[in-house]
Design a protein around this motif. Sequence first.
Motif, PDB file in Angstrom:
ATOM      1  N   ASP A  31      39.788  34.162  37.404  1.00 16.58           N
ATOM      2  CA  ASP A  31      41.053  33.586  37.515  1.00 16.58           C
ATOM      3  C   ASP A  31      42.288  34.611  37.233  1.00 16.58           C
ATOM      4  O   ASP A  31      42.878  33.526  37.157  1.00 16.58           O
ATOM      5  CB  ASP A  31      41.020  31.857  37.588  1.00 16.58           C
ATOM      6  CG  ASP A  31      39.549  30.986  38.840  1.00 16.58           C
ATOM      7  OD1 ASP A  31      39.715  32.073  39.460  1.00 16.58           O
ATOM      8  OD2 ASP A  31      39.654  30.462  37.393  1.00 16.58           O
ATOM      9  N   MET A  32      41.850  35.267  36.455  1.00 17.69           N
ATOM     10  CA  MET A  32      43.791  36.364  36.599  1.00 17.69           C
ATOM     11  C   MET A  32      43.785  37.461  37.047  1.00 17.69           C
ATOM     12  O   MET A  32      42.729  37.651  38.078  1.00 17.69           O
ATOM     13  CB  MET A  32      43.709  37.023  35.349  1.00 17.69           C
ATOM     14  CG  MET A  32      43.456  35.614  33.644  1.00 17.69           C
ATOM     15  SD  MET A  32      43.476  36.364  32.523  1.00 17.69           S
ATOM     16  CE  MET A  32      43.336  34.777  31.156  1.00 17.69           C
ATOM     17  N   PRO A  33      45.219  37.799  37.740  1.00 14.92           N
ATOM     18  CA  PRO A  33      44.932  39.530  38.102  1.00 14.92           C
ATOM     19  C   PRO A  33      44.987  40.030  37.831  1.00 14.92           C
ATOM     20  O   PRO A  33      44.611  40.350  36.931  1.00 14.92           O
ATOM     21  CB  PRO A  33      47.102  39.089  38.823  1.00 14.92           C
ATOM     22  CG  PRO A  33      47.007  38.156  37.668  1.00 14.92           C
ATOM     23  CD  PRO A  33      46.332  36.839  36.584  1.00 14.92           C
ATOM     24  N   GLU A  34      44.502  41.362  38.538  1.00 18.78           N
ATOM     25  CA  GLU A  34      43.577  42.500  38.621  1.00 18.78           C
ATOM     26  C   GLU A  34      44.758  43.408  37.519  1.00 18.78           C
ATOM     27  O   GLU A  34      43.993  43.195  36.402  1.00 18.78           O
ATOM     28  CB  GLU A  34      43.100  43.315  39.778  1.00 18.78           C
ATOM     29  CG  GLU A  34      42.371  44.576  39.128  1.00 18.78           C
ATOM     30  CD  GLU A  34      41.948  45.620  39.829  1.00 18.78           C
ATOM     31  OE1 GLU A  34      41.768  46.382  39.625  1.00 18.78           O
ATOM     32  OE2 GLU A  34      41.814  44.739  40.615  1.00 18.78           O
ATOM     33  N   PRO A  35      45.655  43.451  37.271  1.00 19.48           N
ATOM     34  CA  PRO A  35      46.032  44.405  36.598  1.00 19.48           C
ATOM     35  C   PRO A  35      46.305  43.139  34.569  1.00 19.48           C
ATOM     36  O   PRO A  35      46.343  43.854  33.522  1.00 19.48           O
ATOM     37  CB  PRO A  35      48.004  43.913  36.199  1.00 19.48           C
ATOM     38  CG  PRO A  35      48.034  43.822  37.897  1.00 19.48           C
ATOM     39  CD  PRO A  35      46.819  43.120  38.288  1.00 19.48           C
ATOM     40  N   GLU A  36      46.147  41.821  34.292  1.00 25.25           N
ATOM     41  CA  GLU A  36      46.365  41.559  32.809  1.00 25.25           C
ATOM     42  C   GLU A  36      44.501  41.343  33.039  1.00 25.25           C
ATOM     43  O   GLU A  36      44.904  41.910  31.889  1.00 25.25           O
ATOM     44  CB  GLU A  36      46.358  39.794  33.557  1.00 25.25           C
ATOM     45  CG  GLU A  36      45.992  38.861  32.283  1.00 25.25           C
ATOM     46  CD  GLU A  36      46.894  39.266  31.277  1.00 25.25           C
ATOM     47  OE1 GLU A  36      46.725  38.736  30.169  1.00 25.25           O
ATOM     48  OE2 GLU A  36      47.673  40.261  31.259  1.00 25.25           O
ATOM     49  N   VAL A  37      43.384  41.398  34.229  1.00 27.59           N
ATOM     50  CA  VAL A  37      41.833  42.175  33.454  1.00 27.59           C
ATOM     51  C   VAL A  37      41.793  43.306  33.462  1.00 27.59           C
ATOM     52  O   VAL A  37      41.108  43.333  31.858  1.00 27.59           O
ATOM     53  CB  VAL A  37      41.276  42.233  35.074  1.00 27.59           C
ATOM     54  CG1 VAL A  37      39.952  42.092  34.498  1.00 27.59           C
ATOM     55  CG2 VAL A  37      41.600  40.110  35.692  1.00 27.59           C
TER      56      VAL A  37
END
Length: 197
Positions: A31-37
């Motif tokens: 449950d994190m946005p892709e840039p943070e992933v």
Amino acid sequence: MERFYLITGHVGRLELLVPQGVKLVQLRIKDMPEPEVRRQIARARDICAVHRAQLVVNDYWQVALDLNCNFVHLGQEDMDTADFAALRRAGVRIGLSTHDEAELDRALSSDPAYVALGPVYSTLLKKMKWKPQGLDRVTRWKIRAGTVPLVAIGGLTPERAPGVFAAGADSAAVVTDIQQSAYPEARTREWLRVCNT
């Protein structure tokens, strides 16, 4: 296969615990946005390279390919959409989750680097539709898996580890016991002692 397999949900925790001597660690981001992933996976890759630890990327196989990571872990649902051919061409090893006989058959047919069985004991990590599998199933799974390493996961503690290894597991994957510890670094070192004796 390393006997101690740390699983953590954030690169910050990975950065804290890998220097304790961890050699196999999975980054399981939810449950994190892709840039943070992407940021976390790239950071985890670099930390693991410095400490000569093996990073396993959970679920995000496309990001793993993009960032030149060489090991992914996939659940049964992920297997439906993962490009196994692309992963193999890139030399990426694949670990697979299993919970029942059909899933084990499916996983073994995919030439995995390991298969995981869980939950061995009751787990607090997430709500699961499977009851605790128990040590007898660990033994049966290892017989079926043969030379494919078997990872036990779910409700593991240092006290339970000897029984899990005696039942046939090659590796103990640990999440909650360390993540909920008041002293995660010390708990990690305890796990390393138990798994390396």
